[in-house]
Write a protein that holds these residues in place. Sequence first.
Motif, PDB file in Angstrom:
ATOM      1  N   THR A  89       0.867  -1.189   0.000  1.00 12.74           N
ATOM      2  CA  THR A  89       0.000   0.000   0.000  1.00 12.74           C
ATOM      3  C   THR A  89       0.897   1.230   0.000  1.00 12.74           C
ATOM      4  O   THR A  89       1.928   1.258   0.684  1.00 12.74           O
ATOM      5  N   GLY A  97      -2.975   4.848   1.803  1.00 18.70           N
ATOM      6  CA  GLY A  97      -4.078   3.964   1.471  1.00 18.70           C
ATOM      7  C   GLY A  97      -4.330   3.743  -0.001  1.00 18.70           C
ATOM      8  O   GLY A  97      -5.407   3.291  -0.379  1.00 18.70           O
ATOM      9  N   GLN A 140       3.128  -0.243   9.578  1.00 14.63           N
ATOM     10  CA  GLN A 140       2.080  -0.085  10.590  1.00 14.63           C
ATOM     11  C   GLN A 140       2.279   1.123  11.509  1.00 14.63           C
ATOM     12  O   GLN A 140       1.336   1.556  12.171  1.00 14.63           O
ATOM     13  N   TYR A 174      -3.708   3.407   7.616  1.00 21.01           N
ATOM     14  CA  TYR A 174      -3.921   2.851   6.271  1.00 21.01           C
ATOM     15  C   TYR A 174      -3.174   1.534   6.096  1.00 21.01           C
ATOM     16  O   TYR A 174      -2.827   1.149   4.992  1.00 21.01           O
ATOM     17  N   PHE A 175      -2.919   0.854   7.211  1.00 16.76           N
ATOM     18  CA  PHE A 175      -2.019  -0.299   7.151  1.00 16.76           C
ATOM     19  C   PHE A 175      -2.551  -1.373   6.186  1.00 16.76           C
ATOM     20  O   PHE A 175      -3.660  -1.863   6.352  1.00 16.76           O
ATOM     21  N   ASP A 218      -3.966  -1.355   3.421  1.00 17.69           N
ATOM     22  CA  ASP A 218      -5.323  -1.165   2.872  1.00 17.69           C
ATOM     23  C   ASP A 218      -5.541  -1.888   1.542  1.00 17.69           C
ATOM     24  O   ASP A 218      -6.626  -2.410   1.268  1.00 17.69           O
ATOM     25  N   THR A 242      -4.284 -10.661  13.498  1.00 17.33           N
ATOM     26  CA  THR A 242      -3.759  -9.296  13.672  1.00 17.33           C
ATOM     27  C   THR A 242      -2.888  -9.187  14.935  1.00 17.33           C
ATOM     28  O   THR A 242      -2.323  -8.121  15.201  1.00 17.33           O
ATOM     29  N   TYR A 288      -1.494  -1.000  14.897  1.00 19.72           N
ATOM     30  CA  TYR A 288      -1.922  -0.064  13.862  1.00 19.72           C
ATOM     31  C   TYR A 288      -3.255   0.509  14.323  1.00 19.72           C
ATOM     32  O   TYR A 288      -3.869   0.001  15.272  1.00 19.72           O
ATOM     33  N   GLU A 315      -5.956   1.667  11.883  1.00 21.26           N
ATOM     34  CA  GLU A 315      -7.030   1.220  10.992  1.00 21.26           C
ATOM     35  C   GLU A 315      -6.459   0.497   9.789  1.00 21.26           C
ATOM     36  O   GLU A 315      -5.349   0.793   9.345  1.00 21.26           O
ATOM     37  N   SER A 316      -7.264  -0.438   9.281  1.00 17.32           N
ATOM     38  CA  SER A 316      -6.853  -1.154   8.077  1.00 17.32           C
ATOM     39  C   SER A 316      -8.081  -1.654   7.340  1.00 17.32           C
ATOM     40  O   SER A 316      -8.935  -2.312   7.931  1.00 17.32           O
ATOM     41  N   PHE A 354      -6.436 -10.146   9.537  1.00 16.51           N
ATOM     42  CA  PHE A 354      -6.301  -9.495   8.239  1.00 16.51           C
ATOM     43  C   PHE A 354      -6.796 -10.505   7.206  1.00 16.51           C
ATOM     44  O   PHE A 354      -6.668 -11.720   7.413  1.00 16.51           O
ATOM     45  N   ALA A 379       0.069 -10.092   6.341  1.00 21.38           N
ATOM     46  CA  ALA A 379       0.595  -8.730   6.479  1.00 21.38           C
ATOM     47  C   ALA A 379       2.093  -8.793   6.757  1.00 21.38           C
ATOM     48  O   ALA A 379       2.527  -9.413   7.731  1.00 21.38           O
TER      49      ALA A 379
END
Length: 171
Positions: A56, A60, A91, A97-98, A100, A122, A127, A129-130, A140, A144
């Motif tokens: 990403t 994002g 992260q 935007y991890f 995304d 996770t 982080y 938000e993702s 996830f 990741a």
Amino acid sequence: MEKIGLFYGTDTGNTERVADMIKNELGADRVEVHDIASAKASDFDAYTKIILGQPTWYYGERQSSWDDFWEDFCAIDFSGKTVACFGLGDQADYAEYFIDAVGMMHDVVLQNGGTPAGYWSTEGYEYDESKAATEDGEFFVGLAIDEDQQAELTEQRVKDWVAQIKEEMEL
Ligand SMILES: Cc1cc2nc3c(=O)[nH]c(=O)nc-3n(C[C@H](O)[C@H](O)[C@H](O)COP(=O)(O)O)c2cc1C
């Protein structure tokens, strides 16, 4: 033996390196690797087991060559195909935007009839938000990898994830 198609994109080389690690872990002779920058939608026809990877970028956004391919990607029929996603991100510096873009790829796979595989806990990531996180925040929707903050964990993460998708995808 049926080949696995691995499609990746990269700006600075990290995702290409991880794609290579995944390929070697699965067995180099079993995996055909495609840089999405030169892939065609019809390249996906050859596979029922597919791995998709991208980092990403820029708060994002999708990686640039994936972004160029996006319209074609959204038109691919994934029914009858099992698809595992992985993504790279940072992260700490991009905590809102991890990875995304992993969430975006996974959405298309689901929408277009594919069976997802390779969800990843996770736990062990920090982080905010993702788009790649499940609603309950437990997983996830793909592997990741964080080469910026947790590079020392990459090798083991790849090994564990490949062992997991081997079972889930019957590889
Ligand atoms: C300017 C810039 C923007 C980035 N934006 C994001 C982002 O929004 N979300 C994220 O998770 N990582 C972000 N990253 C981290 C990259 O995804 C990470 O460095 C990745 O390993 C790059 O992969 P590549 O070498 O395959 O292009 C960003 C990095 C830079 C330098």
